[in-house]
Design a protein around this motif. Structure first.
Motif, short mmCIF file in Angstrom:
data_model
loop_
_atom_site.label_atom_id
_atom_site.label_comp_id
_atom_site.label_asym_id
_atom_site.label_seq_id
_atom_site.Cartn_x
_atom_site.Cartn_y
_atom_site.Cartn_z
N UNK A 222 0.85 -1.19 0.00
CA UNK A 222 0.00 0.00 0.00
C UNK A 222 0.88 1.24 0.00
N UNK A 223 0.51 2.24 -0.78
CA UNK A 223 1.26 3.49 -0.82
C UNK A 223 0.27 4.64 -0.93
N UNK A 224 0.74 5.85 -0.59
CA UNK A 224 -0.11 7.00 -0.75
C UNK A 224 -1.08 7.19 0.39
N UNK A 225 -2.21 7.79 0.07
CA UNK A 225 -3.19 8.17 1.08
C UNK A 225 -4.09 7.01 1.50
N UNK A 226 -4.74 7.20 2.64
CA UNK A 226 -5.79 6.30 3.11
C UNK A 226 -5.31 4.86 3.23
N UNK A 227 -4.14 4.68 3.84
CA UNK A 227 -3.53 3.36 3.95
C UNK A 227 -4.43 2.39 4.71
N UNK A 228 -5.17 2.88 5.71
CA UNK A 228 -6.01 2.00 6.51
C UNK A 228 -7.05 1.28 5.65
N UNK A 229 -7.66 1.99 4.71
CA UNK A 229 -8.67 1.39 3.83
C UNK A 229 -8.04 0.32 2.95
N UNK A 230 -6.92 0.66 2.33
CA UNK A 230 -6.29 -0.24 1.38
C UNK A 230 -5.71 -1.47 2.07
N UNK A 231 -5.08 -1.26 3.22
CA UNK A 231 -4.47 -2.39 3.93
C UNK A 231 -5.53 -3.35 4.46
N UNK A 232 -6.65 -2.80 4.89
CA UNK A 232 -7.74 -3.65 5.37
C UNK A 232 -8.26 -4.55 4.26
N UNK A 233 -8.37 -3.99 3.07
CA UNK A 233 -8.86 -4.79 1.94
C UNK A 233 -7.83 -5.86 1.55
N UNK A 234 -6.56 -5.49 1.49
CA UNK A 234 -5.51 -6.45 1.17
C UNK A 234 -5.49 -7.59 2.20
N UNK A 235 -5.60 -7.23 3.48
CA UNK A 235 -5.59 -8.25 4.54
C UNK A 235 -6.75 -9.23 4.36
N UNK A 236 -7.91 -8.71 3.99
CA UNK A 236 -9.09 -9.58 3.81
C UNK A 236 -8.88 -10.55 2.65
N UNK A 237 -8.38 -10.04 1.51
CA UNK A 237 -8.19 -10.91 0.35
C UNK A 237 -7.12 -11.98 0.62
N UNK A 238 -6.07 -11.59 1.35
CA UNK A 238 -5.02 -12.56 1.67
C UNK A 238 -5.54 -13.63 2.64
N UNK A 239 -6.32 -13.19 3.62
CA UNK A 239 -6.87 -14.13 4.59
C UNK A 239 -7.79 -15.15 3.92
N UNK A 240 -8.52 -14.71 2.91
CA UNK A 240 -9.45 -15.60 2.21
C UNK A 240 -8.78 -16.36 1.07
N UNK A 241 -7.49 -16.09 0.82
CA UNK A 241 -6.77 -16.80 -0.23
C UNK A 241 -7.25 -16.46 -1.63
N UNK A 242 -7.51 -15.18 -1.87
CA UNK A 242 -8.04 -14.76 -3.16
C UNK A 242 -6.94 -14.25 -4.09
N UNK A 243 -7.13 -14.48 -5.38
CA UNK A 243 -6.20 -14.02 -6.42
C UNK A 243 -6.89 -12.92 -7.23
N UNK A 244 -6.17 -11.83 -7.50
CA UNK A 244 -6.72 -10.72 -8.27
C UNK A 244 -6.22 -10.82 -9.71
N UNK A 245 -7.16 -10.80 -10.68
CA UNK A 245 -6.84 -11.14 -12.08
C UNK A 245 -6.66 -9.95 -13.00
N UNK A 246 -7.13 -8.76 -12.64
CA UNK A 246 -7.03 -7.58 -13.51
C UNK A 246 -5.64 -6.98 -13.37
N UNK A 247 -4.91 -6.87 -14.47
CA UNK A 247 -3.54 -6.35 -14.41
C UNK A 247 -3.35 -5.08 -15.26
N UNK A 248 -4.46 -4.47 -15.70
CA UNK A 248 -4.39 -3.22 -16.45
C UNK A 248 -5.27 -2.17 -15.77
N UNK A 249 -4.91 -0.90 -15.89
CA UNK A 249 -5.74 0.16 -15.30
C UNK A 249 -7.16 0.14 -15.86
N UNK A 250 -8.13 0.41 -14.99
CA UNK A 250 -9.53 0.45 -15.42
C UNK A 250 -10.12 1.86 -15.34
N UNK A 251 -9.38 2.77 -14.72
CA UNK A 251 -9.77 4.20 -14.75
C UNK A 251 -8.51 5.03 -14.54
#
Length: 256
Positions: A135-164
């Protein structure tokens, strides 16, 4: 998009739908189940999923205070749990409660689930890297919480290109990377300010054989290495191979 792409499943966030828009207006000709959840007492937002009627679908109960939609696709012995989410791009105290409720709902839907899991949506979390999970930049608490949840659930993220802009805001998360065979970012739909994410979800082909279910697998010719095949066949001395027996079956010769 329904007429041109003919998707089996279509996920939409920020639908801006309300009770004045009927399901028949969204998906005419009755070819799709229409599952939807509108934002309450406020304009904008909302999520909607259109699922081909070739599937058996079971709608699941979700929290009322977040824009999330969940359903199971039932394929005999194989189940696919699909979850569609939208998180508004806000970072105040109310937004933190919203994200906490959203992640809690996702956890309840997935942590005790034995099905294949697919989570998609616009999460509006631009300050994290899916390559490094940092996580970098602003609002680290929001981003880290989401990363922690996906890691805990063993999820893989498939989008590797910008969407906005330069950010990956729209995500495709699975509990098995082999569930997705292709994931690409394409042009926006209509006047949307987000790109469209298209992906192929790998489903089994089930056949009934003496009351026992069995899987059938098919070659994916779209992904074949045709350059490699051409190189291989160009090295074959076809004059010799075919001169041995003029009545030889060419297909048998190629496969031997």
């Amino acid at each position: 998009m329904i007429d041109s792409k003919k998707p089996d499943i279509l996920f939409v966030t920020e639908t801006w739908l309300n009770k004045t828009v009927s399901d028949a207006m969204i998906a005419p000709n009755n070819k799709y189940y229409v599952l939807r959840k509108e934002r309450q007492n406020k304009r904008g937002g909302g999520v909607c999923a259109l699922i081909s009627r070739q599937f058996t679908v079971n709608l699941l109960e979700t929290a009322d205070d977040v824009e999330i939609l969940a359903f199971d696709i039932l394929l005999d012995a194989f189940n696919y749990r699909c979850i569609l989410c939208y998180r508004p791009p806000e970072y105040d105290g109310h937004a933190w409660l919203y994200l906490s409720s959203l992640l809690s709902c996702i956890d309840k839907l997935t942590s005790t689930c034995d099905s294949n899991i697919l989570i998609v949506g616009d999460f509006n979390l631009p300050y994290l890297s899916w390559d490094t999970l940092l996580v970098s930049g602003l609002y680290a608490k929001f981003h880290q919480s989401f990363i922690d949840c996906t890691c805990q659930l063993g999820l893989f993220q498939c989008v590797d290109e910008p969407t906005r802009g330069e950010n990956i805001l729209d995500l495709v998360l699975v509990n098995d990377p082999l569930l997705i065979s292709k994931c690409v970012v394409t042009v926006p739909f209509s006047n949307s300010d987000h790109e469209t994410v298209e992906f192929d979800l790998v489903l089994p082909c089930i056949a009934l054989d003496n009351q026992n279910y069995c899987c059938k697998y098919y070659f994916n010719f779209k992904e074949a290495d045709y350059d490699g095949l051409n190189a291989y066949f160009s090295d074959v001395d076809w004059k010799t191979e075919l001169s041995v027996n003029l009545n030889v079956d060419i297909i048998s010769c190629m496969s031997s």
